[in-house]
Design an enzyme around this catalytic site. Structure first.
Site, PDB file in Angstrom:
ATOM      1  N   GLY A  55       0.860  -1.179   0.000  1.00 16.58           N
ATOM      2  CA  GLY A  55       0.000   0.000   0.000  1.00 16.58           C
ATOM      3  C   GLY A  55       0.895   1.227   0.000  1.00 16.58           C
ATOM      4  CB  ALA A  56       0.912   4.204  -2.208  1.00 16.28           C
ATOM      5  NE  ARG A  97       5.481  -3.380  -4.343  1.00 17.89           N
ATOM      6  CZ  ARG A  97       4.170  -3.521  -4.150  1.00 17.89           C
ATOM      7  NH1 ARG A  97       3.617  -3.285  -2.971  1.00 17.89           N
ATOM      8  NH2 ARG A  97       3.400  -3.906  -5.148  1.00 17.89           N
ATOM      9  CG  ASP A 238       0.097   2.196  -5.790  1.00 15.66           C
ATOM     10  OD1 ASP A 238      -1.046   1.729  -5.903  1.00 15.66           O
ATOM     11  OD2 ASP A 238       0.927   1.798  -4.963  1.00 15.66           O
ATOM     12  CE  LYS A 249      -2.161  -4.280  -6.428  1.00 19.77           C
ATOM     13  NZ  LYS A 249      -0.756  -4.707  -6.754  1.00 19.77           N
TER      14      LYS A 249
HETATM   15  O1  MRU Z   1       0.620  -4.056  -4.496  1.00 22.26           O
HETATM   16  P1  MRU Z   1      -0.022  -3.283  -3.374  1.00 22.26           P
HETATM   17  O2  MRU Z   1      -0.859  -4.131  -2.485  1.00 22.26           O
HETATM   18  O3  MRU Z   1       0.994  -2.443  -2.641  1.00 22.26           O
HETATM   19  O4  MRU Z   1      -1.001  -2.284  -4.121  1.00 22.26           O
HETATM   20  C1  MRU Z   1      -1.734  -1.383  -3.337  1.00 22.26           C
HETATM   21  C2  MRU Z   1      -2.663  -0.539  -4.120  1.00 22.26           C
HETATM   22  O5  MRU Z   1      -2.718  -0.600  -5.324  1.00 22.26           O
HETATM   23  C3  MRU Z   1      -3.466   0.464  -3.346  1.00 22.26           C
HETATM   24  O6  MRU Z   1      -4.707   0.678  -3.947  1.00 22.26           O
HETATM   25  C4  MRU Z   1      -2.692   1.798  -3.305  1.00 22.26           C
HETATM   26  O7  MRU Z   1      -1.386   1.600  -2.896  1.00 22.26           O
HETATM   27  C5  MRU Z   1      -3.343   2.774  -2.415  1.00 22.26           C
HETATM   28  S1  MRU Z   1      -3.219   2.319  -0.718  1.00 22.26           S
HETATM   29  C6  MRU Z   1      -3.931   3.539   0.205  1.00 22.26           C
END
Ligand code: MRU
Length: 344
Positions: A55-56, A97, A238, A249
């Protein structure tokens, strides 16, 4: 620190306690609740890569604490040169990442404090980043919930909740606030193949707060919309570029296309730390490719025939034109207004 504990939802993906960094291991949820204690910046970078934390905003906050660990170790070894020594660790953290801009944003913020000859100031900064994220989530929760009608039926994708942030959540923050205000009648969550953030994390997180949730296969969303059972789609982000394009995502783009086809509103909820004014459009965003095993196996068991290959981009880009509103902690904006929007 007291304030942090008070305003945080009871779920904490990342926290600093007793002078140690704790991460709830999200790879094991919902079946096991295990917290890891990380001791070095290298371990932190690996944990981000391996999705112990994801999660970002959460990875940005975790990386900030990673800088604190790096600084402590370097200061112990060489008190006169620690600021230079930790640069290698910061580079390693930055590469963990590539898609979420919050990671480099948090590291840049930590860099501004490294000039002070104090490791304690770095810890204060990391905690400030986390607290500001929680505050921003609560504000976005209010702003986003105000946009929803009564008896609203929402669909969310991935996990943009307390587990993905400092606490409370972005998309799930809006859903939490709207649910508390009695405005939500149904919450649907995509399972979010291949990592199953929807099934494993979003459903678990909502049920912890006694918010009923219905899971669906990602491919069922089109039919749900066709049956007019959704009013708003609410997702996180993100990275948002200067033209309002949104990386999130994988699968978010298909939802946005479907939403437009079925006349359903599409909301992106993200703190200003997710806006990247250095990129003019989503075409410039680096999209992380994840290992093929995430597609070819489930729980380490092969589900595809030997020899099958997999294409596994972790994110996609939704063009600004398909997004109705972007909710930040500062304002609700239309995507094409991002370029004139200035972060405070
Ligand atoms: O691969 P992830 O689980 O890190 O992807 C997370 C997402 O795509 C979330 O929607 C995004 O980071 C927003 S979290 C507040």
């Amino acid at each position: 620190m007291k304030k942090l504990m008070k305003k945080c939802s009871k779920l904490r993906a990342v926290y600093w306690e007793l002078d140690q960094l704790h991460l709830l291991d999200q790879r094991l949820l919902p079946n096991k609740h295990h917290t890891l204690i990380l001791k070095t910046a290298t371990e932190v970078a690996q944990a981000i890569k391996d999705m112990v934390v994801r999660g970002a905003p959460a990875i940005g906050i975790t990386a900030a604490y990673g800088v604190v660990l790096a600084a402590k170790a370097a200061y112990k070894n060489d008190p006169n040169n620690w600021q230079t020594i930790i640069q290698t660790d910061i580079e390693t953290l930055a590469k963990a990442r590539p898609t979420a801009v919050n990671l480099v944003w948090a590291l840049q913020r930590m860099q501004t404090k490294i000039t002070n000859n104090s490791v304690a100031i770095l810890l204060e900064e990391a905690q400030a980043i986390q607290q500001e994220d929680i505050d921003a989530n609560h504000r976005m929760g209010e702003l986003g919930a105000a946009l929803l009608p009564e008896n609203c039926r929402v669909l969310t994708h991935c996990n943009a909740g307390a587990l993905a942030t400092g606490g409370y959540g972005t998309a799930l923050g809006v859903i939490r606030s709207a649910y508390a205000a009695g405005k939500i009648s149904e919450v649907y969550a995509d399972e979010t193949r291949p990592w199953l953030q929807g099934t494993r994390l979003t459903a678990w997180e909502l049920l912890q707060d006694n918010i009923p949730v219905t899971l669906l296969a990602d491919s069922a969303a089109a039919n749900l919309m066709k049956q007019q059972r959704i009013d708003w789609i609410i997702v996180g982000a993100d990275r948002i570029t200067a033209n309002g394009d949104v990386a999130n995502k994988i699968g978010t783009y298909s939802l946005a296309v479907l939403a437009r086809q079925h006349n359903i509103k599409f909301m992106v909820v993200a703190p200003t730390s997710t806006i990247d004014m250095n990129l003019s459009s989503g075409d410039q965003i680096t999209i992380e490719q994840r290992p093929s095993e995430e597609i070819l196996t489930i729980n380490n068991l092969a589900i595809a025939p030997k020899g099958a290959k997999a294409w596994n981009p972790s994110f996609d880009v939704t063009p600004a034109a398909l997004v109705d509103v972007i909710v930040t902690e500062q304002a609700v904006i239309e995507p094409n207004a991002i370029s004139s929007f200035r972060k405070n």
